[in-house]
Enzyme design. Sequence first.
Site, short mmCIF file in Angstrom:
data_model
loop_
_atom_site.label_atom_id
_atom_site.label_comp_id
_atom_site.label_asym_id
_atom_site.label_seq_id
_atom_site.Cartn_x
_atom_site.Cartn_y
_atom_site.Cartn_z
N ASN A 1 0.87 -1.17 0.00
CA ASN A 1 0.00 0.00 0.00
C ASN A 1 0.91 1.22 0.00
O ASN A 1 1.52 1.54 1.02
CB ASN A 1 -0.90 -0.02 1.25
CG ASN A 1 -1.72 1.25 1.40
OD1 ASN A 1 -1.82 2.04 0.45
ND2 ASN A 1 -2.30 1.45 2.57
N TRP A 2 1.01 1.85 -1.15
CA TRP A 2 1.92 3.00 -1.26
C TRP A 2 1.41 4.24 -0.56
O TRP A 2 2.13 5.21 -0.40
CB TRP A 2 2.14 3.33 -2.74
CG TRP A 2 3.10 2.43 -3.42
CD1 TRP A 2 3.91 1.48 -2.85
CD2 TRP A 2 3.39 2.41 -4.83
NE1 TRP A 2 4.67 0.88 -3.82
CE2 TRP A 2 4.37 1.42 -5.04
CE3 TRP A 2 2.91 3.12 -5.92
CZ2 TRP A 2 4.88 1.14 -6.31
CZ3 TRP A 2 3.40 2.84 -7.17
CH2 TRP A 2 4.39 1.86 -7.37
N LYS A 3 0.12 4.31 -0.25
CA LYS A 3 -0.49 5.51 0.33
C LYS A 3 -0.29 6.69 -0.65
O LYS A 3 -0.31 6.46 -1.85
CB LYS A 3 0.07 5.77 1.73
CG LYS A 3 0.03 4.48 2.57
CD LYS A 3 0.33 4.66 4.00
CE LYS A 3 0.22 3.31 4.71
NZ LYS A 3 0.39 3.39 6.14
N HIS B 1 -9.19 1.78 5.40
CA HIS B 1 -7.85 1.86 6.02
C HIS B 1 -7.93 2.78 7.24
O HIS B 1 -8.70 3.75 7.24
CB HIS B 1 -6.85 2.40 5.00
CG HIS B 1 -5.44 2.27 5.49
ND1 HIS B 1 -4.87 3.18 6.35
CD2 HIS B 1 -4.50 1.31 5.27
CE1 HIS B 1 -3.63 2.79 6.62
NE2 HIS B 1 -3.38 1.66 5.98
N GLY C 1 3.20 -1.20 4.09
CA GLY C 1 3.21 0.21 3.68
C GLY C 1 4.62 0.62 3.29
O GLY C 1 5.05 0.43 2.15
N GLU D 1 -6.13 5.09 8.18
CA GLU D 1 -5.91 6.51 7.85
C GLU D 1 -7.18 7.14 7.27
O GLU D 1 -7.45 8.32 7.51
CB GLU D 1 -4.72 6.64 6.88
CG GLU D 1 -3.41 6.40 7.61
CD GLU D 1 -2.33 5.72 6.79
OE1 GLU D 1 -2.41 5.72 5.55
OE2 GLU D 1 -1.39 5.18 7.41
N SER E 1 3.97 -2.25 10.00
CA SER E 1 5.43 -2.40 10.11
C SER E 1 5.92 -3.78 9.69
O SER E 1 6.82 -4.34 10.31
CB SER E 1 5.89 -2.03 11.53
OG SER E 1 5.59 -0.69 11.81
P1 13P Z 1 3.54 0.30 7.41
O1 13P Z 1 3.93 -1.03 6.80
O2 13P Z 1 4.34 1.45 6.88
O3 13P Z 1 3.50 0.21 8.90
O4 13P Z 1 2.03 0.59 6.91
C1 13P Z 1 1.07 -0.40 7.08
C2 13P Z 1 -0.16 -0.01 6.38
O5 13P Z 1 -0.83 0.94 6.74
C3 13P Z 1 -0.55 -0.81 5.21
O6 13P Z 1 -1.85 -0.52 4.81
#
Ligand code: 13P
Length: 249
Positions: A9-11, A95, A234, A97, A213
Amino acid sequence: MRSPIVAGNWKMNKTVEEAVDFVNQIKDHLPDPSVQETVLAAPTIALVPMVKAAQGSPLKIAAENCYYKDAGAYTGETSPTTLYSANIHHVILGHSERRRLFNENDQMINLKVHAALAAGLCPIVCCDDTMGRRVAGKKVHWVVSRILADLHDLKAADVEKVTIAYEPSWAIGTGESMDPAQAEEGCYLIRQTIADMYGDEIADNVRILYGGSVNTSNINRLMASEDIDGVLAGGASLDPDTFLNLVNH
Ligand code: 13P
């Protein structure tokens, strides 16, 4: 038998050019999708060129969100049918976020899950788990109620098309992954909740991912757990070599 998924998930990261370069770098080094699926979720503007770059490879491109209406006066939103027509067949919904920064609640996510499925998309529904509730000993209620609400009123046949991503919000982007035994406990609980709603057979077919993470050091222990069918990474999905190391762990 549930086939595993490694998803990124690149966000809100990468330009369109960077996104296409990334796909070109990884697309010939991915496992056969009958053994393990590879999914990459990216910003909306990069999706169509990424699909084009990924053509003929096992890589599946996913949206990071969509709306619950197919068309109309919804400025700035993305229609699930438009995604499907552009050969984007996966979408992340709910998600943490989106919930925290954009006020999405379980009712809205449930509407989005219904709309995505009706459009032919496979939703990856995120279920978070806050440290506060864990400490308060309310984790069980929190996770179960979220799954009940997000999957409310789905047809049994559609539930198998849904993938759940269990993502404790305190583990997202912090470098502090959840202990694999606790992650397994959360994923097991989600599967049991789906079994209560739709029966054991359907629950056995639903893929449940862990996110928070994930990195090249913890992926093997996470994916060795019985109820964890894959990961949603992420930060570790942003570099092509690191992502390939996750995929080919
Ligand atoms: P990280 O792997 O950077 O903790 O992000 C996880 C995430 O939100 C995947 O959707």
